[in-house]
Motif scaffolding. Structure first.
Motif, PDB file in Angstrom:
ATOM      1  N   GLN A 148     -39.966  12.834  52.846  1.00 28.48           N
ATOM      2  CA  GLN A 148     -38.621  13.259  53.204  1.00 28.48           C
ATOM      3  C   GLN A 148     -38.596  14.009  54.537  1.00 28.48           C
ATOM      4  N   VAL A 149     -39.721  14.603  54.918  1.00 27.07           N
ATOM      5  CA  VAL A 149     -39.733  15.458  56.112  1.00 27.07           C
ATOM      6  C   VAL A 149     -39.971  14.680  57.402  1.00 27.07           C
ATOM      7  N   LEU A 150     -40.134  13.367  57.319  1.00 28.66           N
ATOM      8  CA  LEU A 150     -40.296  12.585  58.538  1.00 28.66           C
ATOM      9  C   LEU A 150     -39.058  12.710  59.415  1.00 28.66           C
ATOM     10  N   PRO A 151     -39.226  12.619  60.743  1.00 24.56           N
ATOM     11  CA  PRO A 151     -38.036  12.531  61.598  1.00 24.56           C
ATOM     12  C   PRO A 151     -37.145  11.396  61.102  1.00 24.56           C
ATOM     13  N   ALA A 152     -35.847  11.608  61.145  1.00 23.87           N
ATOM     14  CA  ALA A 152     -34.915  10.682  60.505  1.00 23.87           C
ATOM     15  C   ALA A 152     -35.054   9.249  61.006  1.00 23.87           C
ATOM     16  N   LEU A 153     -35.242   9.061  62.312  1.00 21.27           N
ATOM     17  CA  LEU A 153     -35.385   7.706  62.831  1.00 21.27           C
ATOM     18  C   LEU A 153     -36.656   7.054  62.308  1.00 21.27           C
ATOM     19  N   ASN A 154     -37.750   7.803  62.297  1.00 16.22           N
ATOM     20  CA  ASN A 154     -39.002   7.261  61.777  1.00 16.22           C
ATOM     21  C   ASN A 154     -38.876   6.895  60.308  1.00 16.22           C
ATOM     22  N   ARG A 155     -38.193   7.751  59.552  1.00 22.77           N
ATOM     23  CA  ARG A 155     -38.047   7.480  58.122  1.00 22.77           C
ATOM     24  C   ARG A 155     -37.158   6.258  57.897  1.00 22.77           C
ATOM     25  N   ALA A 156     -36.130   6.106  58.713  1.00 25.03           N
ATOM     26  CA  ALA A 156     -35.276   4.925  58.599  1.00 25.03           C
ATOM     27  C   ALA A 156     -36.087   3.650  58.799  1.00 25.03           C
ATOM     28  N   ILE A 157     -36.953   3.658  59.802  1.00 15.30           N
ATOM     29  CA  ILE A 157     -37.777   2.475  60.073  1.00 15.30           C
ATOM     30  C   ILE A 157     -38.729   2.202  58.910  1.00 15.30           C
ATOM     31  N   LYS A 158     -39.337   3.240  58.359  1.00 19.29           N
ATOM     32  CA  LYS A 158     -40.239   3.060  57.229  1.00 19.29           C
ATOM     33  C   LYS A 158     -39.500   2.481  56.025  1.00 19.29           C
ATOM     34  N   ILE A 159     -38.302   2.986  55.758  1.00 18.48           N
ATOM     35  CA  ILE A 159     -37.498   2.459  54.659  1.00 18.48           C
ATOM     36  C   ILE A 159     -37.191   0.980  54.892  1.00 18.48           C
ATOM     37  N   GLN A 160     -36.750   0.653  56.100  1.00 16.67           N
ATOM     38  CA  GLN A 160     -36.371  -0.720  56.417  1.00 16.67           C
ATOM     39  C   GLN A 160     -37.568  -1.670  56.345  1.00 16.67           C
ATOM     40  N   LYS A 161     -38.714  -1.235  56.835  1.00 18.30           N
ATOM     41  CA  LYS A 161     -39.904  -2.071  56.763  1.00 18.30           C
ATOM     42  C   LYS A 161     -40.326  -2.302  55.316  1.00 18.30           C
ATOM     43  N   ARG A 162     -40.224  -1.250  54.519  1.00 18.82           N
ATOM     44  CA  ARG A 162     -40.668  -1.326  53.135  1.00 18.82           C
ATOM     45  C   ARG A 162     -39.809  -2.334  52.348  1.00 18.82           C
ATOM     46  N   VAL A 163     -38.485  -2.245  52.511  1.00 17.15           N
ATOM     47  CA  VAL A 163     -37.623  -3.151  51.745  1.00 17.15           C
ATOM     48  C   VAL A 163     -37.680  -4.571  52.303  1.00 17.15           C
ATOM     49  N   ALA A 164     -37.990  -4.693  53.606  1.00 13.44           N
ATOM     50  CA  ALA A 164     -38.104  -6.029  54.194  1.00 13.44           C
ATOM     51  C   ALA A 164     -39.255  -6.810  53.564  1.00 13.44           C
ATOM     52  N   LYS A 165     -40.283  -6.104  53.117  1.00 16.16           N
ATOM     53  CA  LYS A 165     -41.455  -6.763  52.530  1.00 16.16           C
ATOM     54  C   LYS A 165     -41.129  -7.476  51.223  1.00 16.16           C
ATOM     55  N   VAL A 166     -40.023  -7.092  50.587  1.00 15.19           N
ATOM     56  CA  VAL A 166     -39.622  -7.765  49.350  1.00 15.19           C
ATOM     57  C   VAL A 166     -38.387  -8.634  49.587  1.00 15.19           C
ATOM     58  N   GLY A 167     -38.122  -8.941  50.873  1.00 19.64           N
ATOM     59  CA  GLY A 167     -37.060  -9.885  51.203  1.00 19.64           C
ATOM     60  C   GLY A 167     -35.692  -9.302  51.440  1.00 19.64           C
ATOM     61  N   PHE A 168     -35.562  -7.970  51.387  1.00 23.63           N
ATOM     62  CA  PHE A 168     -34.256  -7.348  51.594  1.00 23.63           C
ATOM     63  C   PHE A 168     -34.083  -7.068  53.081  1.00 23.63           C
ATOM     64  N   ASP A 169     -33.818  -8.136  53.831  1.00 19.60           N
ATOM     65  CA  ASP A 169     -33.743  -8.010  55.283  1.00 19.60           C
ATOM     66  C   ASP A 169     -33.104  -9.277  55.848  1.00 19.60           C
ATOM     67  N   TRP A 170     -32.404  -9.133  56.970  1.00 18.11           N
ATOM     68  CA  TRP A 170     -31.883 -10.301  57.656  1.00 18.11           C
ATOM     69  C   TRP A 170     -33.015 -10.998  58.401  1.00 18.11           C
ATOM     70  N   PRO A 171     -33.080 -12.332  58.336  1.00 16.84           N
ATOM     71  CA  PRO A 171     -34.184 -13.055  58.976  1.00 16.84           C
ATOM     72  C   PRO A 171     -34.016 -13.218  60.475  1.00 16.84           C
ATOM     73  N   GLU A 172     -32.828 -12.934  60.998  1.00 20.63           N
ATOM     74  CA  GLU A 172     -32.593 -13.106  62.430  1.00 20.63           C
ATOM     75  C   GLU A 172     -31.756 -11.951  62.966  1.00 20.63           C
ATOM     76  N   LEU A 173     -31.649 -11.896  64.295  1.00 25.25           N
ATOM     77  CA  LEU A 173     -31.042 -10.730  64.949  1.00 25.25           C
ATOM     78  C   LEU A 173     -29.523 -10.693  64.843  1.00 25.25           C
ATOM     79  N   GLY A 174     -28.868 -11.851  64.810  1.00 19.84           N
ATOM     80  CA  GLY A 174     -27.411 -11.907  64.853  1.00 19.84           C
ATOM     81  C   GLY A 174     -26.704 -10.994  63.866  1.00 19.84           C
ATOM     82  N   PRO A 175     -26.996 -11.101  62.556  1.00 19.61           N
ATOM     83  CA  PRO A 175     -26.319 -10.234  61.585  1.00 19.61           C
ATOM     84  C   PRO A 175     -26.631  -8.748  61.786  1.00 19.61           C
ATOM     85  N   VAL A 176     -27.813  -8.452  62.330  1.00 16.08           N
ATOM     86  CA  VAL A 176     -28.187  -7.059  62.593  1.00 16.08           C
ATOM     87  C   VAL A 176     -27.277  -6.472  63.665  1.00 16.08           C
ATOM     88  N   VAL A 177     -27.061  -7.233  64.731  1.00 21.22           N
ATOM     89  CA  VAL A 177     -26.177  -6.784  65.813  1.00 21.22           C
ATOM     90  C   VAL A 177     -24.743  -6.668  65.304  1.00 21.22           C
TER      91      VAL A 177
END
Length: 277
Positions: A148-177
């Motif tokens: 919880q004490v990670l800098p917020a941006l770093n923690r956001a990236i860790k959360i996003q990477k973690r959930v992406a590993k189980v498929g919870f992520d957009w496969p391309e850039l368009g929807p992200v933008v």
């Protein structure tokens, strides 16, 4: 475990730490510290290591790494005093973890075939082993061990990477933008009422700004950019340019606060042009 020569190198630092914490003859400040109280210093030292590397100040880097190592030794001394662990335990734990997570290097059947491993395949193996370790610890969620004490941006990236590993992520850039634009619109939708009813809409703007920053961090991840590093660089760039604006204002003989915004913008553009030459 480290060899004898390496053990002899660390021994003086361990002895210094022990003397600093000596109940009778130790340093009053060091004796007052506990695990929680030195966490801010640990974070500060880690950032100073990162700063030395980003500034390519390799003359200062050994000093900064030493300061960070001292933080580790401090925690180990506290653990030793409370009968929980000591420096040797920490070294043993990391050695075991590294050998366990690198079977392609330390496994029982290490062959020349290891040369066929790629960074991607090795990372996949690492993640699979970590997931197995989480299951053994009976973690209920993939996200349970993200500090919880990670800098917020770093923690956001860790959360996003973690959930992406189980498929919870957009496969391309368009929807992200598109999500970034959506979140901007939602911030502005709440912000239009902020001045009239701040008590009601300030919390809403805060919430929507959080969503926007999370979406921007996700966009950075998809582009292969570390948002924390990018923001540090942007801060440094702004600071350098603003100092240039201050110099030009001083040379003009007119106080900074007596300039119009248009005049300061002209200075800013001048500084940018000079930097690009």
């Amino acid at each position: 475990m480290p060899n004898n020569a390496e053990s002899n190198v660390i021994a003086p630092l361990l002895n210094i730490m022990e003397k600093l914490r000596d109940p009778q003859t130790g340093c009053p400040w060091d004796k007052q510290q506990d695990f929680a109280s030195i966490v801010p210093f640990t974070l500060e030292e880690a950032y100073e290591v990162a700063d030395a590397i980003e500034q390519a100040d390799f003359t200062a880097l050994p000093d900064e790494l030493g300061d960070l190592l001292f933080q580790v030794v401090f925690y180990c001394q506290l653990g030793k005093e409370q009968g929980m662990f000591d420096f040797a335990d920490v070294v043993t734990r990391i050695c075991n973890k590294l050998t366990r997570r690198h079977p392609h290097v330390f496994g029982e059947k290490v062959t020349e075939a290891n040369a066929l491993h790629t960074a991607t395949s090795v990372k996949q193996t690492w993640d699979e082993i970590k997931q197995s370790e989480r299951q053994q610890k009976q973690q209920l969620s993939l996200l349970d061990d993200i500090p919880q004490v990670l800098p917020a941006l770093n923690r956001a990236i860790k959360i996003q990477k973690r959930v992406a590993k189980v498929g919870f992520d957009w496969p391309e850039l368009g929807p992200v933008v598109a999500k970034v634009h959506e979140e901007i619109d939602e911030v502005l939708a709440e912000a239009q009422f902020l001045q009239a009813e701040p008590e009601i809409y300030q919390p809403k703007v805060l919430d929507e700004m959080g969503d926007l920053l999370f979406a921007v961090a996700n966009m950075a991840r998809h582009l292969g950019v570390d948002p924390e590093q990018a923001l540090r660089q942007a801060n440094q760039k702004f600071e350098t340019r603003f100092k240039g604006v201050e110099q030009l204002a001083q040379q003009s003989g007119v106080a900074m606060q007596d300039h119009t915004l248009a005049e300061l913008d002209q200075y800013w553009d001048q500084v940018k042009k000079q930097q690009r030459q």
